[in-house]
Enzyme design. Structure first.
Site, PDB file in Angstrom:
ATOM      1  CB  SER A  77      -8.191  27.141  15.674  1.00 24.17           C
ATOM      2  OG  SER A  77      -7.697  25.842  15.865  1.00 24.17           O
ATOM      3  CE  LYS A  80      -4.417  26.529  15.003  1.00 24.11           C
ATOM      4  NZ  LYS A  80      -5.060  25.472  14.195  1.00 24.11           N
ATOM      5  CE1 TYR A 204      -1.851  26.065  18.208  1.00 20.55           C
ATOM      6  CE2 TYR A 204      -1.992  23.976  19.367  1.00 20.55           C
ATOM      7  CZ  TYR A 204      -2.418  24.815  18.373  1.00 20.55           C
ATOM      8  OH  TYR A 204      -3.432  24.428  17.523  1.00 20.55           O
ATOM      9  CE1 TYR A 256      -9.276  24.452  12.232  1.00 19.09           C
ATOM     10  CE2 TYR A 256     -11.632  24.159  12.400  1.00 19.09           C
ATOM     11  CZ  TYR A 256     -10.428  24.476  12.979  1.00 19.09           C
ATOM     12  OH  TYR A 256     -10.391  24.818  14.298  1.00 19.09           O
ATOM     13  CB  VAL A 274     -12.153  22.438  18.056  1.00 16.20           C
ATOM     14  CG1 VAL A 274     -11.537  21.967  16.775  1.00 16.20           C
ATOM     15  CG2 VAL A 274     -11.129  22.740  19.115  1.00 16.20           C
TER      16      VAL A 274
END
Lengths: 331, 331, 331, 331
Positions: A77, A80, A204, A256, A274
């Site tokens: 992530s 991102k 992605y 998160y 993660v």
């Protein structure tokens, strides 16, 4: 007065800091057993739960490496942040913010519910999966490789080398991440996507599978800390406005649904993945006591044992400790 | 380079800044007509929609007052910052954070739903009504006046005078705010409250009804900008750790469910109230170009015409403009 | 062929049925230990968990009493059927259905969340607390006693005596039911209520505290089974349209968020209360095998040990068994 | 006394009923303009908004056909009743109910949200898309054709012919229904599915694309009204227990999130589809006035102009009118 400074005599050197960090990496490594490695992608389960490593790079050249700094891991992530930055560079900030909001959600990163519940016109922010997939659909290019080429080029400029894709992880994610396909089809149906769904998801999954080290993360963090400028070459690799927007988003949405707690307890822009990586950014700041070593520094952390929010359990504790002792908070 | 600095020659003086702010207050006052004054408490409807005023106080003595700076108004939700601070000073940060979380919600400030939906053990954060009411229940004291005495004493130290309670507003809120009573009974049933519900709500309505001016807000902001220390007297009025925690919370949760956008577009800790007040805080920061006038400044804004999130519509635009031009963002 | 009829020879008499029911009451009484008596109102905790009783009244005069039929208990949520009926009789069905919807919710009976989440113009149905409180606000009268007088008069006509209010239970509910006050204030704020909130809640708590026996419930059920007509006196006590509407609502919403399962497994209109009462209604139905004893019968059940949905655990099993054996389902 | 019976003299014949229905079909056809044909599947938009047709079949042979009875249409969600029945016949009721709940939801048929929000162990009921897709995964067979063969065989027995698949509609649904793919991937990830996702979705899209007429629906309805037995041949085509369970589910969950209102206002088990079809079932019932013509009848309605819940707008009004006049309600 800076907390913990009482421990520090006038001769704070890089060596002193290195020893200090080494001690605390050893200390927090014992706590990795309280977390669990990610299991939602089969291949991630193979990570070594005991690993913990950190790199800290100051904009004056300070380099601290401690613990398992040589273990490569996939960026997950944390990517991102990069694709959001590339999207802003390609399309402009306004175009992007018309299509992805920048609000924290209070929901888990892979939630579909809030999209439906709030009848949103756009995903909540680019760091939940729904937003990140939307960003991937916006990136220029007709194939996933075309879409990711500018991201790889940006990474190459920042890191000095072109990182590789971990094909095993990519294939594992592509074949197992049913929730992301569910989100993708939901986004497709609501008209958020600007590219073909399969190409978007491929993009992605690929961006999540880029392999990095903690030193790579620290370099990216240092460049963000310095508003997009590489402090060594003085090149502006990311436009200043985009770098600062990215940091604001990292602060409010980067960890998160523990982002609020991280802001309160650690107080620096950060983004986790993660696989157990965290990138943290400490912009220059006026301090009562000058600590030139750590000013404008970037930090990379790796610790694959995760807490229940999906963040590196020992990594967060280590960051919290160092941020408190070194007064890194931006507040 | 600092954005907008091209406009500034080497002779930036307080007078120059004063004129600059005056111009933009006039400009943004025209946009108050796009908002609406709060109507959920009857007496708030009487506010003058065209009002717009701002005070900026630098830690070096700079004082800029522009627009409707003499109109008193009730502090409303901005008081949530103060009671949270007082609670932390009375009970300690850990005690407080065990009872109120610090996560942004993505929900409106008066939402009950997320309490039930998420089966939370504590309210999401102290700046939504559920959290603020919980904080009021934690404050020491057997009556609402006892509970609020330390808050008034803190205000007196910060402002140099003891502000008054607007009794009309207090009674109007007490008698009309049914949603807050609903939230209160919900909290009571789930066991969050540490005091009698009526006394707790009385405390909450009273703290919201404290009357202030933009200069008062700017003073509070300046003290928070300087980590709790009054830059004039050098007295530590708020413990450093508490002041910084409050700023982190303001950044992630201070502007209702527009907090993420405010962080992205303005980038400073802030808190708004439905009477149209906003307090904004610009901590000292390393800047390429030194702007000593504005370093470590506090800003108070008042503009009762609100946007659909409940924030001063012209006030936010004015803050965004100034923050961009003067590079106030903490990121 | 009717299930279980193989067990029945041609001489099915009331005595035979009585013995049959006695056997199964004994059997299912053993399962009361799997449930728990209600605890959210302190006084309800004093109920005897082992109690189980049933009365079945056929429209031809059949009377079966079995188990703990003499234990009085408060009617609780079963009263929601009665006040809805009285409201329809006072204001007309259209007036009522403009103010309360008739949709099952999938949510627990005391949920606030769905009111906010769906931005409803009216509560989901009159059998969730939000809807029942709204109904109480609609009833004619300036005091709770005036509001309930027609309900008591209707009960007197149906039962042949005027049931009493259990003052201890009433006071216990009034003083402890904070969730209902939360719902009440929420309804007040959203403008659903047509009377003063305190009087409305008083009415609600009083109607819940009416003391009845299983025979009382069976009588009410029998009258509903016969579309509002007392089969003995032939008086129409409830307008036919209202009685049938009430039965439709009982079928879709009567057993909390287990209503769908009760419809599928038992298949008769029913309403339960947290004191452990259930009223069930078996309208006349064409059957292959004539069972005149049970045609158009009403059933009252009492068993204070509840399942996790708030329904009598043994009561539901007993009803399910009898409904299956005697083919009571309306489907 | 039966409502509306005053209009009826003693000589109610099939001709009289036919004329009566013709009149009301003409009347309600004017109201089709208030609805809209379904647009979520492109090909459904081509339907003629003005169509309205009805067939009523009594178990004594009565046949009433009125309006546009010859227009074929795809069965859409009405197929969910059939695949649930076939699943129960293949695996047994218990197996099925362990995997799909039978509770109404209060949510739209294509909601994903409640799956996540409630952390359900199984979908809410077999008539929302999530439940219906789960049912398709349970059906025996390795291909979609194998899975649907028993369903087609059941239809052939009920209708006297094997209905065709509308390939254009099937392909249109398969290629456009992104929400169903989103739901499918969500179900796959949470482990609900017992077959490959693509085969499951193919099965679902195919069953929705079976082409029928209102007479077909009426036949199916008549067989359900008679507990699974064909009243002409006396063959049990559906096990009695399964037929009755299906009717209970139709009553509580058959008309999307208007099921409660349909139960209250019409009062018979029914299931609608977005193509504008409705199947309604009137089980035999004791009536004061004997109406043998309509006892145990099945009704098929077709009217593609839909209301905002997705039900045929004129079809519901026509059914409500007839149900009231002929006293069809099961309550």
């Amino acid at each position: 007065m800076v907390q913990g400074a009482a421990n520090w005599n006038t001769e704070i050197t890089e060596d002193w800091l290195q020893n200090y960090v080494d001690d605390w990496v050893s200390f927090y490594r014992k706590q990795t057993s309280e977390g669990e490695v990610a299991s939602y992608i089969p291949i991630l389960k193979e990570a070594n739960q005991d690993h913990l490593g950190i790199t800290i790079l100051g904009n004056n050249g300070m380099t601290i490496n401690s613990g398992d700094v040589d273990v490569p891991f996939t960026i997950q992530s944390i990517s991102k942040v990069l694709s959001f930055i590339v999207g802003c560079m390609e399309r402009g900030v306004s175009y992007m913010l018309d299509r992805v909001d920048v609000e924290p959600t209070g929901e888990a990163f892979n939630s579909i519910m809030h999209l439906e519940m709030r009848q949103l016109k756009k995903p909540f922010n680019p760091f939940i999966n729904a937003g990140a997939i939307t960003v991937c659909s916006i990136l220029d290019g007709k194939t996933s490789d075309e879409k990711l080429e500018p991201l790889f080029e940006l990474l190459e400029k920042m890191l000095g080398y072109r990182p590789a894709l971990n094909v095993d992880v990519y294939e594992s994610e592509r074949d197992s991440s049913m929730r992301n396909r569910a989100i993708g089809y939901y986004l497709l149906e609501t008209g958020y996507l600007e590219s073909d769904l399969n190409i978007t998801l491929e993009t992605y999954f690929k961006q999540c599978s880029i392999e990095v080290t903690v030193e790579d993360l620290a370099k990216i963090g240092m460049i963000l800390a310095n508003d997009g400028e590489d402090p060594n070459s003085r090149d502006e690799l990311i436009p200043r406005q985009v770098a600062r927007l990215a940091k604001a988003l990292m602060l409010t949405c980067g960890m998160y649904d523990a982002s609020g707690k991280f802001a309160a307890y650690v107080g620096v822009p950060a983004k986790s993945g993660v696989s157990g990586g965290i990138i943290a950014v400490s912009p220059p700041r006026v301090r009562e006591e000058e600590l030139p070593f750590i000013d404008g520094c970037g930090i990379g952390v790796f610790g694959p044992a995760l807490d229940d929010k999906g963040n590196s359990i020992a990594g967060i504790k280590l960051l919290r400790h160092i941020a408190k002792q070194w007064d890194l908070s931006i507040f």
